[in-house]
Design a protein around this motif. Structure first.
Motif, short mmCIF file in Angstrom:
data_model
loop_
_atom_site.label_atom_id
_atom_site.label_comp_id
_atom_site.label_asym_id
_atom_site.label_seq_id
_atom_site.Cartn_x
_atom_site.Cartn_y
_atom_site.Cartn_z
N THR A 256 -7.25 4.91 -14.45
CA THR A 256 -8.47 5.73 -14.49
C THR A 256 -8.13 7.20 -14.59
OG1 THR A 256 -9.66 4.08 -13.17
CG2 THR A 256 -10.61 6.29 -13.27
N ALA A 257 -7.15 7.64 -13.82
CA ALA A 257 -6.73 9.04 -13.86
C ALA A 257 -6.21 9.42 -15.24
CB ALA A 257 -5.65 9.29 -12.80
N GLU A 258 -5.63 8.47 -15.94
CA GLU A 258 -5.08 8.72 -17.28
C GLU A 258 -6.11 8.50 -18.38
OE1 GLU A 258 -1.72 6.13 -17.38
OE2 GLU A 258 -0.49 7.42 -16.08
N GLY A 259 -7.35 8.15 -17.99
CA GLY A 259 -8.39 7.95 -18.98
C GLY A 259 -8.33 6.62 -19.70
N ARG A 260 -7.55 5.68 -19.17
CA ARG A 260 -7.38 4.36 -19.82
C ARG A 260 -8.31 3.35 -19.13
NH1 ARG A 260 -1.01 4.16 -19.10
NH2 ARG A 260 -1.19 2.06 -20.04
N LEU A 261 -9.60 3.55 -19.33
CA LEU A 261 -10.59 2.83 -18.54
C LEU A 261 -10.68 1.36 -18.88
CD1 LEU A 261 -13.50 5.41 -18.29
CD2 LEU A 261 -11.80 4.82 -16.58
N GLN A 262 -10.52 1.01 -20.15
CA GLN A 262 -10.60 -0.41 -20.50
C GLN A 262 -9.46 -1.18 -19.85
OE1 GLN A 262 -11.05 -1.31 -24.65
NE2 GLN A 262 -11.22 -3.52 -24.31
N GLU A 263 -8.27 -0.61 -19.84
CA GLU A 263 -7.14 -1.25 -19.16
C GLU A 263 -7.38 -1.32 -17.66
OE1 GLU A 263 -3.10 0.07 -20.85
OE2 GLU A 263 -4.52 1.54 -21.64
N ALA A 264 -7.99 -0.26 -17.10
CA ALA A 264 -8.30 -0.25 -15.67
C ALA A 264 -9.26 -1.40 -15.35
CB ALA A 264 -8.92 1.08 -15.27
N TYR A 265 -10.27 -1.60 -16.19
CA TYR A 265 -11.21 -2.70 -15.97
C TYR A 265 -10.50 -4.04 -16.03
CZ TYR A 265 -14.47 -6.40 -16.95
OH TYR A 265 -15.13 -7.61 -16.93
N GLU A 266 -9.62 -4.22 -17.01
CA GLU A 266 -8.93 -5.50 -17.15
C GLU A 266 -8.07 -5.81 -15.93
OE1 GLU A 266 -6.99 -4.90 -20.86
OE2 GLU A 266 -8.81 -5.28 -22.05
N ILE A 267 -7.42 -4.80 -15.37
CA ILE A 267 -6.64 -4.99 -14.15
C ILE A 267 -7.56 -5.35 -12.98
CG2 ILE A 267 -5.20 -3.84 -12.43
CD1 ILE A 267 -3.59 -4.42 -14.85
N SER A 268 -8.69 -4.66 -12.88
CA SER A 268 -9.64 -4.91 -11.80
C SER A 268 -10.23 -6.31 -11.91
CB SER A 268 -10.75 -3.85 -11.84
OG SER A 268 -11.76 -4.13 -10.91
N GLN A 269 -10.63 -6.72 -13.11
CA GLN A 269 -11.26 -8.02 -13.34
C GLN A 269 -10.28 -9.17 -13.11
OE1 GLN A 269 -14.51 -8.65 -14.31
NE2 GLN A 269 -14.10 -10.86 -14.25
N ALA A 270 -8.98 -8.90 -13.23
CA ALA A 270 -7.99 -9.98 -13.10
C ALA A 270 -8.01 -10.63 -11.72
CB ALA A 270 -6.59 -9.43 -13.40
N THR A 271 -8.37 -9.88 -10.69
CA THR A 271 -8.35 -10.42 -9.34
C THR A 271 -9.74 -10.50 -8.70
OG1 THR A 271 -7.91 -8.19 -8.49
CG2 THR A 271 -6.00 -9.63 -8.84
#
Length: 478
Positions: free
Chosen positions: A73-88
């Motif tokens: 999120t800090a790096e502006g990579r929000l889609q990747e952040a969502y995918e990491i969050s959704q994984a668990t």
């Protein structure tokens, strides 16, 4: 040289999303926090210290990979952040809204312990997933291959829905049975919209429907359909009913008009938010408008009741709790929100009965003091003799907690193992009950608890059911 994105807690203060002013938010049922802007979410995520041993993650029931999605999120990579969050986490946008982060991830944040103010994990989690929905990053559930095995899930709350999500992703045929007319359980009818707006829940239900999950609503197991019939239709069954039996108060005047239970009161209010016709609301029985309201209890359900009563236009709202502020089980953040909105807390107070005859006119209040600690270490409340008084009330709401229903009796399944508290007895790892192919998860096993724990239990139970279905001999023996 690239700008350092993390470890900004020494120069950047903790900042929550702005709350709508209390006088404004007390007039409606919309969520009280405004949205983070992109730059603000990135700034707050950048305060994370990227601990080698992240206590935020270890104290999250789902063990969410919080440091990684904060960095993204800090790096502006929000889609990747969502995918990491959704994984668990099956429902990160829901947990971001209603988890008591002050007792879980944020309460155990290392920089919070060092005096710098916690990272606002919950608000960032909500922001990430809301952004994902808005941008179409939340993908439909499409199994790689359909499987013939079938699982029946009794209960469409967070435990049942999280299990349905995981099973359907593996191609299992899933049918969910629930007593209500809408899925979501207490997320739909128990939690008010100012904490969790209902379209947030309904979009997940719609995602499951589009994935092929079958919902059988208005189905009261043991009345409309027997447990044995459900068991006969499926290769495995998951019991995820939650706990809905409300604790009673044995006191004079309990049966008077105006003495109501928290769940009835909150359900009526939430049905109104859907636009339903609710007779008990329209006739005033479950409507606080123009009334003096007393809520009895100190948990999160009590906080939901007092804040709902404010929004309905109550003349006054008081909350009685038998211990003090430091010992109450509800979220301190919720208490602060309630006080801002005009709720008065009466600490060290407990009801002894109700006055008024046919209709309640007041609550007889016993004053308490804290004595010696009990087995859990909490100080036990003791009655101060001769200090009783009457608190005027037009409606008294009992928010005393929930207990399990007697499922073996209600469902005609005397062999189903239960504990001495009435919860279903299940293995704490696999969630298997004593009945072959029958599993149980969520509050019906652990007692009244948090949505996040139900999500974890549902996910774990789904994994165990998949292992069970992979054993042909076991399935054939059914």
């Amino acid at each position: 040289m690239a700008k350092q994105r993390m470890l900004q807690f020494v120069t950047t203060d903790k900042e929550m999303p702005e709350k709508r002013p209390a006088p404004l938010r007390a007039q409606d049922f919309h969520e009280i926090y405004r949205e983070f802007a992109d730059a603000k979410a990135a700034e707050q995520a950048g305060r994370c210290s990227q601990c080698g041993v992240p206590f935020c993650q270890s104290h999250c029931p789902l063990h969410n990979n919080i440091p990684d999605w904060l960095r993204l999120t800090a790096e502006g990579r929000l889609q990747e952040a969502y995918e990491i969050s959704q994984a668990t986490n099956t429902f990160p946008e829901i947990c971001g809204r209603i988890c008591p982060q002050d007792r879980l991830c944020e309460g155990n944040c290392v920089i919070e312990q060092s005096g710098h103010g916690t990272v606002t994990i919950g608000a960032i989690e909500k922001y990430i997933t809301d952004t994902a929905w808005e941008n179409g990053w939340v993908q439909p559930i499409r199994p790689h291959a359909e499987r013939g095995e079938s699982v029946g899930i009794i209960g469409a709350g967070p435990g049942g829905l999280s299990a349905a999500d995981m099973l359907r992703r593996k191609g299992i045929q899933v049918t969910v049975y629930d007593r209500y007319d809408r899925a979501g359980g207490l997320m739909t009818y128990g939690i008010p919209s100012f904490k969790l707006e209902k379209d947030v829940v309904m979009q997940r239900v719609e995602q499951l429907e589009q994935a092929g999950v079958q919902f059988v609503m208005n189905c009261n197991v043991g009345v409309d359909l027997s447990f044995d019939a459900i068991r006969g239709q499926h290769d495995a069954v998951l019991i995820a009913t939650g706990v809905y039996k409300q604790r009673d108060l044995a006191a004079p005047g309990v049966g008077a008009k105006g003495v109501v239970t928290a769940l009835d009161y909150l359900t009526a209010s939430n049905r109104k938010s859907f636009g339903d016709e609710v007779e008990a609301y329209e006739n005033g029985d479950l409507n606080a408008a123009g009334k003096r309201v007393v809520v009895i209890g100190g948990g999160d359900t009590a906080m939901d009741c007092v804040r709902t009563a404010i929004r309905q236009g109550a003349v006054s709202v008081k909350c009685l709790y038998r211990r003090d502020r430091a010992n109450m089980p509800g979220s301190q953040r919720e208490v602060a929100n309630a006080e801002e909105e005009g709720v008065e807390f009466v600490w060290l107070s407990a009801p002894r009965g109700f006055t008024g005859g046919e209709s309640v006119e007041g609550v007889i209040v016993q004053k308490m003091r804290l004595g010696e600690p009990d087995a859990t270490g909490r100080q036990m409340p003791e009655i101060i003799e001769g200090a009783d008084y009457v608190e005027p009330a037009d409606i008294a709401i009992m928010a005393l907690g929930f207990e399990p229903e007697a499922l073996p009796t209600l469902w005609g399944v005397p062999d189903l193992g239960v504990t001495r508290w009435g919860t279903v007895k299940a293995d704490f790892r696999s969630h298997a009950t004593n009945l072959p192919g029958v599993y149980a998860a969520g509050d019906i096993v652990r007692g009244a608890s948090l949505v996040v724990w139900a999500i974890r239990d549902g996910r774990e139970a789904a994994e165990a059911i998949l292992d069970y279905l992979a054993q042909p001999a076991a399935v054939a023996a059914e």
